[in-house]
Design a protein around this motif. Sequence first.
Motif, PDB file in Angstrom:
ATOM      1  N   GLY A  22      18.626   1.441 -27.650  1.00 52.10           N
ATOM      2  CA  GLY A  22      18.397   1.301 -29.073  1.00 52.10           C
ATOM      3  C   GLY A  22      18.635  -0.111 -29.557  1.00 52.10           C
ATOM      4  N   PHE A  23      18.617  -0.266 -30.878  1.00 53.31           N
ATOM      5  CA  PHE A  23      18.716  -1.585 -31.485  1.00 53.31           C
ATOM      6  C   PHE A  23      20.085  -2.217 -31.283  1.00 53.31           C
ATOM      7  N   GLY A  24      21.136  -1.412 -31.276  1.00 53.64           N
ATOM      8  CA  GLY A  24      22.490  -1.939 -31.063  1.00 53.64           C
ATOM      9  C   GLY A  24      22.636  -2.563 -29.692  1.00 53.64           C
ATOM     10  N   ALA A  25      22.089  -1.909 -28.685  1.00 51.73           N
ATOM     11  CA  ALA A  25      22.132  -2.455 -27.330  1.00 51.73           C
ATOM     12  C   ALA A  25      21.296  -3.727 -27.242  1.00 51.73           C
ATOM     13  N   PHE A  26      20.168  -3.751 -27.940  1.00 50.41           N
ATOM     14  CA  PHE A  26      19.338  -4.950 -27.980  1.00 50.41           C
ATOM     15  C   PHE A  26      20.126  -6.134 -28.532  1.00 50.41           C
ATOM     16  N   LEU A  27      20.822  -5.933 -29.641  1.00 46.60           N
ATOM     17  CA  LEU A  27      21.609  -7.012 -30.232  1.00 46.60           C
ATOM     18  C   LEU A  27      22.743  -7.446 -29.315  1.00 46.60           C
ATOM     19  N   ALA A  28      23.387  -6.493 -28.655  1.00 44.77           N
ATOM     20  CA  ALA A  28      24.480  -6.828 -27.734  1.00 44.77           C
ATOM     21  C   ALA A  28      23.972  -7.679 -26.575  1.00 44.77           C
ATOM     22  N   VAL A  29      22.844  -7.292 -26.000  1.00 46.98           N
ATOM     23  CA  VAL A  29      22.268  -8.061 -24.891  1.00 46.98           C
ATOM     24  C   VAL A  29      21.841  -9.439 -25.376  1.00 46.98           C
ATOM     25  N   LEU A  30      21.281  -9.521 -26.560  1.00 46.81           N
ATOM     26  CA  LEU A  30      20.842 -10.800 -27.109  1.00 46.81           C
ATOM     27  C   LEU A  30      22.025 -11.744 -27.332  1.00 46.81           C
ATOM     28  N   VAL A  31      23.094 -11.245 -27.930  1.00 44.45           N
ATOM     29  CA  VAL A  31      24.268 -12.083 -28.209  1.00 44.45           C
ATOM     30  C   VAL A  31      24.956 -12.500 -26.914  1.00 44.45           C
ATOM     31  N   LEU A  32      25.144 -11.566 -25.998  1.00 45.13           N
ATOM     32  CA  LEU A  32      25.796 -11.898 -24.730  1.00 45.13           C
ATOM     33  C   LEU A  32      24.941 -12.845 -23.896  1.00 45.13           C
ATOM     34  N   GLY A  33      23.642 -12.696 -23.965  1.00 46.99           N
ATOM     35  CA  GLY A  33      22.744 -13.618 -23.269  1.00 46.99           C
ATOM     36  C   GLY A  33      22.846 -15.027 -23.829  1.00 46.99           C
ATOM     37  N   ALA A  34      22.928 -15.141 -25.145  1.00 45.12           N
ATOM     38  CA  ALA A  34      23.070 -16.459 -25.768  1.00 45.12           C
ATOM     39  C   ALA A  34      24.400 -17.101 -25.393  1.00 45.12           C
ATOM     40  N   ILE A  35      25.463 -16.321 -25.352  1.00 45.74           N
ATOM     41  CA  ILE A  35      26.769 -16.843 -24.941  1.00 45.74           C
ATOM     42  C   ILE A  35      26.722 -17.297 -23.487  1.00 45.74           C
ATOM     43  N   GLY A  36      26.092 -16.503 -22.642  1.00 44.05           N
ATOM     44  CA  GLY A  36      25.950 -16.887 -21.240  1.00 44.05           C
ATOM     45  C   GLY A  36      25.133 -18.151 -21.065  1.00 44.05           C
ATOM     46  N   LEU A  37      24.078 -18.293 -21.856  1.00 43.65           N
ATOM     47  CA  LEU A  37      23.259 -19.504 -21.804  1.00 43.65           C
ATOM     48  C   LEU A  37      24.072 -20.727 -22.196  1.00 43.65           C
ATOM     49  N   LEU A  38      24.821 -20.625 -23.280  1.00 43.41           N
ATOM     50  CA  LEU A  38      25.639 -21.752 -23.721  1.00 43.41           C
ATOM     51  C   LEU A  38      26.707 -22.099 -22.691  1.00 43.41           C
ATOM     52  N   ALA A  39      27.336 -21.091 -22.109  1.00 48.20           N
ATOM     53  CA  ALA A  39      28.360 -21.344 -21.091  1.00 48.20           C
ATOM     54  C   ALA A  39      27.748 -22.012 -19.863  1.00 48.20           C
ATOM     55  N   GLY A  40      26.594 -21.554 -19.441  1.00 46.06           N
ATOM     56  CA  GLY A  40      25.933 -22.136 -18.285  1.00 46.06           C
ATOM     57  C   GLY A  40      25.517 -23.573 -18.517  1.00 46.06           C
ATOM     58  N   ARG A  41      24.982 -23.850 -19.699  1.00 39.41           N
ATOM     59  CA  ARG A  41      24.581 -25.232 -20.009  1.00 39.41           C
ATOM     60  C   ARG A  41      25.798 -26.144 -20.099  1.00 39.41           C
ATOM     61  N   TYR A  42      26.910 -25.628 -20.628  1.00 36.85           N
ATOM     62  CA  TYR A  42      28.139 -26.427 -20.701  1.00 36.85           C
ATOM     63  C   TYR A  42      28.653 -26.738 -19.291  1.00 36.85           C
TER      64      TYR A  42
END
Length: 58
Positions: A22-42
């Motif tokens: 559902g939409f809640g899982a979509f938002l969770a994956v989106l937010v965690l993916g963005a955090i992972g992207l920022l951590a990886g780039r750092y």
Amino acid sequence: MNATHLGLLTGLALGLAVAFGGFGAFLAVLVLGAIGLLAGRYLDGKLDVSQLLGRGRG
């Protein structure tokens, strides 16, 4: 892995989150993916945290 493959895998993960969680899982994956992207780039040295936080040179 190039940007096209990474984008494809991200889209598939978000699509699966919507389909099965559902939409809640979509938002969770989106937010965690963005955090992972920022951590990886750092960790790769491709993200200047001072620019991100607004503490530039001048």
